[in-house]
Design a protein around this motif. Sequence first.
Motif, short mmCIF file in Angstrom:
data_model
loop_
_atom_site.label_atom_id
_atom_site.label_comp_id
_atom_site.label_asym_id
_atom_site.label_seq_id
_atom_site.Cartn_x
_atom_site.Cartn_y
_atom_site.Cartn_z
N GLN A 91 48.37 35.92 50.96
CA GLN A 91 48.82 35.17 49.79
C GLN A 91 48.42 35.97 48.57
O GLN A 91 47.30 36.44 48.47
N GLY A 92 49.35 36.12 47.63
CA GLY A 92 49.05 36.93 46.46
C GLY A 92 49.43 38.37 46.70
O GLY A 92 50.07 38.70 47.69
N PHE A 155 40.90 29.99 49.31
CA PHE A 155 42.28 29.92 48.84
C PHE A 155 42.37 29.75 47.32
O PHE A 155 43.45 29.72 46.77
N HIS A 156 41.23 29.61 46.66
CA HIS A 156 41.25 29.59 45.19
C HIS A 156 40.95 30.98 44.67
O HIS A 156 40.10 31.18 43.83
N THR A 157 41.64 31.94 45.19
CA THR A 157 41.39 33.33 44.81
C THR A 157 42.71 33.96 44.39
O THR A 157 43.78 33.40 44.62
N SER A 158 42.62 35.12 43.80
CA SER A 158 43.88 35.75 43.40
C SER A 158 44.49 36.57 44.53
O SER A 158 45.61 37.02 44.41
N ASP A 191 38.61 35.85 41.25
CA ASP A 191 39.05 36.07 39.90
C ASP A 191 37.90 35.81 38.94
O ASP A 191 37.29 34.74 38.96
N PHE A 193 37.99 35.22 35.85
CA PHE A 193 38.27 34.22 34.83
C PHE A 193 38.34 32.81 35.39
O PHE A 193 38.07 31.86 34.71
N VAL A 194 38.74 32.70 36.65
CA VAL A 194 38.88 31.37 37.22
C VAL A 194 37.61 30.97 37.94
O VAL A 194 36.99 29.95 37.63
#
Lengths: 522, 561
Positions: A91-92, A155-158, A191, A193-194
């Motif tokens: 993903q990404g 899964f909260h990654t870039s 990320d 920033f996130v």
Amino acid sequence: MAAAMPLALLVLLLLGPGGWSQAEPPRDTLREELVITPLPSGDVAATFQFRTRWDSELQRERASHYRLFPKALGQLIAKYSLRELHLSFTQGFWRTRYWGSPFLQAPSDTDHYFLRYAVLPREVVCTENLTPWKKLLPCSSKAGLSVLLKADRLFHTSYHSQAVHIRPICRNARCTRVSWELRQTLSVVFDAFVTGQGKKEWSLFRMFSRTLTEPCPLASESRVYVDITSYNQNNEPLEVSPPPTTTYQDVILGSRKTYAVYDLLDTALINSSRSLNLQLKWKRPPESEAPPVPFLHAQRYVSGYGLQKGELSTLLYNTHPYRAFPVLLLDTVPWYLRLYVHTLTITSKGKENKPSYIHYQPAQDRLQPHLLEMLIQLPASSVTKVSIQFERALLKWTEYTPDPNHGFYVSPSVLSALVPSVVAGTPVDWEESPLFSTLFPVSDGSSYFVRLYTEPLLVSLPTPDFSMPYNVICLTCTVVAVCYGSFYNLLTRTFHIEEPSTGGLAKRLANLIRRVRGVPPL
Amino acid sequence: MGLLSDPVRRRALARLVLRLNAPLWALPVAWLERTMRSVGLEVYTQSFSRKLPFPDETHERYLVSGTNVYGILRGPRAASTESLVLTVPCSSDSTNSQAVGLLLALAAHFRGQIYWAKDIIFLVTDHDLLGTEAWLEAYHDVNVTGIQSSPLQGRAGAIQAAVALELSSDVITSLDVTVEGLNGQLPNLDLLNLFQTFCQKGGLLCTLQGKLQPQDWTSLDGPLQSLQTLLLMVLRQASGRPHGPHGLFLRYRVEALTLRGINSFRQYKYDLVAVGKALEGMFRKLNHLLERLHQSFFFYLLPALSRFVSIGLYMPAAGFLLLVLGLKALELWMRLHEAGAGPDEARGVPGPSLAAPPVQGVGLTSLVAPLLISQAMGLALYVLPVLGQHVAAQHFPVAEAEAVVLTLLAIYAAGLALPHNTHRVVSTQAPDRGWMALKLVALVYLALQLGCIALTNFSLGFLLAATMVPAAALAEPHGPRPLYAALLVLTSPAATLLGSLFLWRELQEVPLSLAEGWQLFLAALAQGVLEHYSYGALLFPLLALGLYPCWLLFWNVLFWK
């Protein structure tokens, strides 16, 4: 919700005749490893590798007892005479220009003769792909490095890419006997920033919301490596705590790197604090350094406008100041983009660049895609543009996907190159050196192998108005019901004039009298 | 005044001002790059340069060179296959720095969110629309208008939608939305509905064509006001200009609209947070889109933000207007047949345009000369003004831009002398049949052109049809000729343009005086030509190569001897 998630699902299958050997008590080992690499952009990449090696001739002898090696995969190898299997879910997109060359790439020792290759850019990856992947691990996610694999963080990654690689490896120099190697890899990019809320300070807890507590008891080796290489003269841009006991140096991707090593099997490491929470801190903000641009990166896009024609363009950047190197470009394009091969142009520095090798296999409608493969020499510090025009075909109306206005995907092109290295590398010892360094087989020391994937493309095709059949059906039904029905009724009904009934006795009598009188009857 | 009365001096001064203006204002590229990078975007720049065909006196520019800055927010959930664009045009004459500030604030806010499934491009363009055009052409790797620009380093897949933002003042009392794009193209109606939804949700005051939304539909005021809005939209769409940066996106099938923050000195003022919230809402909605916007209408007219007139309703009006031309042509065709002697002339002639010569003597040959001459006149109108600007500027005391406009008008007026020229060529044996055949051809030609225009740009087609059709149907060399001539001149394309300008300002409640109107007319001509060359607007070639020659044919019919 999940529909906007893109994925690159990649399958490399090598099928061929099975190996052979004589029996020996099978032996299996598990090594697990986590590499944390701070990226030039300030983000952090984490790469997990779990490697199970089984000294068993799976295809010769019917193995019935599985210990560390997953039975599901073992049976697959035994039954289908699998030579190699590489399956990845992504993903990404790995931003090579900002993040450097990807750490995990498909292996270089593939034989194209038996190759089956497929990509599904439309599929989505989510936690339900992670769970079965975790179940293949001997310690599942109970102990060792795999406790960090928490789905909602991963899964909260870039970038998120999980893969399974199976291949045979030689047990001795003459390769008379083979062992089977299963590598499960997972790489994520956090990320700044996130995940980091803008702060470029990282810790295992901040990334995974877990810390390491104990090694996997089944593993023979369980280590964490942190990249602490400094890019310029000022030492140590990173501060790592707790301070590492040992460091490891090697040539990775053509440059010398230093890693801090944490061995989970070292009891002192865990016991002192009951848990290991590695922390990374930049001493200076990383943007003050110019991010080192990798020698090879690429970009791909569709040019032109309108729904009739278009152009596929791939830009290949060679940023090496003085060395040229060749690149093998592999493109598979779906058949509904009809390529005009005579428009294939390759230009570097404003001049035409003739590829030394071209292989083109034309598409067949609804059967096979276009396959275009070429070997291009990239001049030093240049941008090479490879472009080919295409025409968008009209599909049959049943061939459109349920969301045709989304567009159709074109799978990424694959770049394989031998990139010149800055520092000469040395051949690695496969069993002794860390797992990640065996990912980059060095052939002659002056160059290293890189495989890159460009971004997938989204192309819109001419789409009919799908509400039209509905309108037509409605209209036709109305016409049939109103006009045809009444017409049919009119045409098939038999009309006949109803004779008035002959009447009663009185009428007959009257007629009788009339006939006698010579008057026409009533 | 004394200094500027001398045209040579005035020209020199204008040039000086043009040259001085260029370095006086420049986009703060380095600062923008740094700021965008610090909020975590991938930042790229693109430099471009363009030499306009003649100096643009409205915007005071001729040799334009600038730099676009854009930052890409990479959506974590996608592999850069789709993107959305938020663009802010900057130029020397308009202060749009509030919008740049809002763009940067939005970028910083968006960067911290995890739900982006499409990349978002934050684009700041230099020299407003020229920069947008340069960026779009480079993004799609095409060269439509001959602009020179550096190739783009970063891309983000297929652009799905774009929003352009212009804030003319730091105090905003209402948001005006503009949909009309290049050559009258419109974005999908759903994009406008999306905007309207968020306006209502955020309690923002939204206007269309600068007009408030009518509240009271029961009295006469509401419908009257929406009629004004509708007429304004028709005029704007007919002009074929890109009324904002969004207009250029539409060519690439990117649904786009422009939002303008306006300070109209009302009581209620909105801070930028309210505007930012509306924009954030729109982008989140667009981010969730699975397909391109396609469900709703692409052809519509807007009497109010919440109401629209669909193509099915307005198209019959244009159809009936064109029917007049068709019926008139049919009548002429039958009169020609009656006039033609033998029944053998009636045998099959393939098309109505070739059907002119059923009579011996007035063959196709008599039509060739007027047709060719009027088309040549149109070609001259299209080519000569720009080609001959330097010659004109050397020989007459005018600047290049003025030279172009004046040459345009001169050639246009010279066309009126055409009948006298053609009559030398045409040998008229049967004068009556001659003009009838010519008029028949002209009617069919006009009907075809207007039909095609109405299909692509309804407003333009309708406006031209409403003005040209009555005069075209009436024109004939008999009867009250001066009246017909006056009518024909009043409905010629240039007069329609002049009339539209007056109507436009009247509807905006800023009426024009005659002198102002004339100045505006001259400026509009120059702008029309410039927009053709710099953005590919089709109005100028359409009028010069299509409608003007056709109109000359009617003029020819009127003065047929």
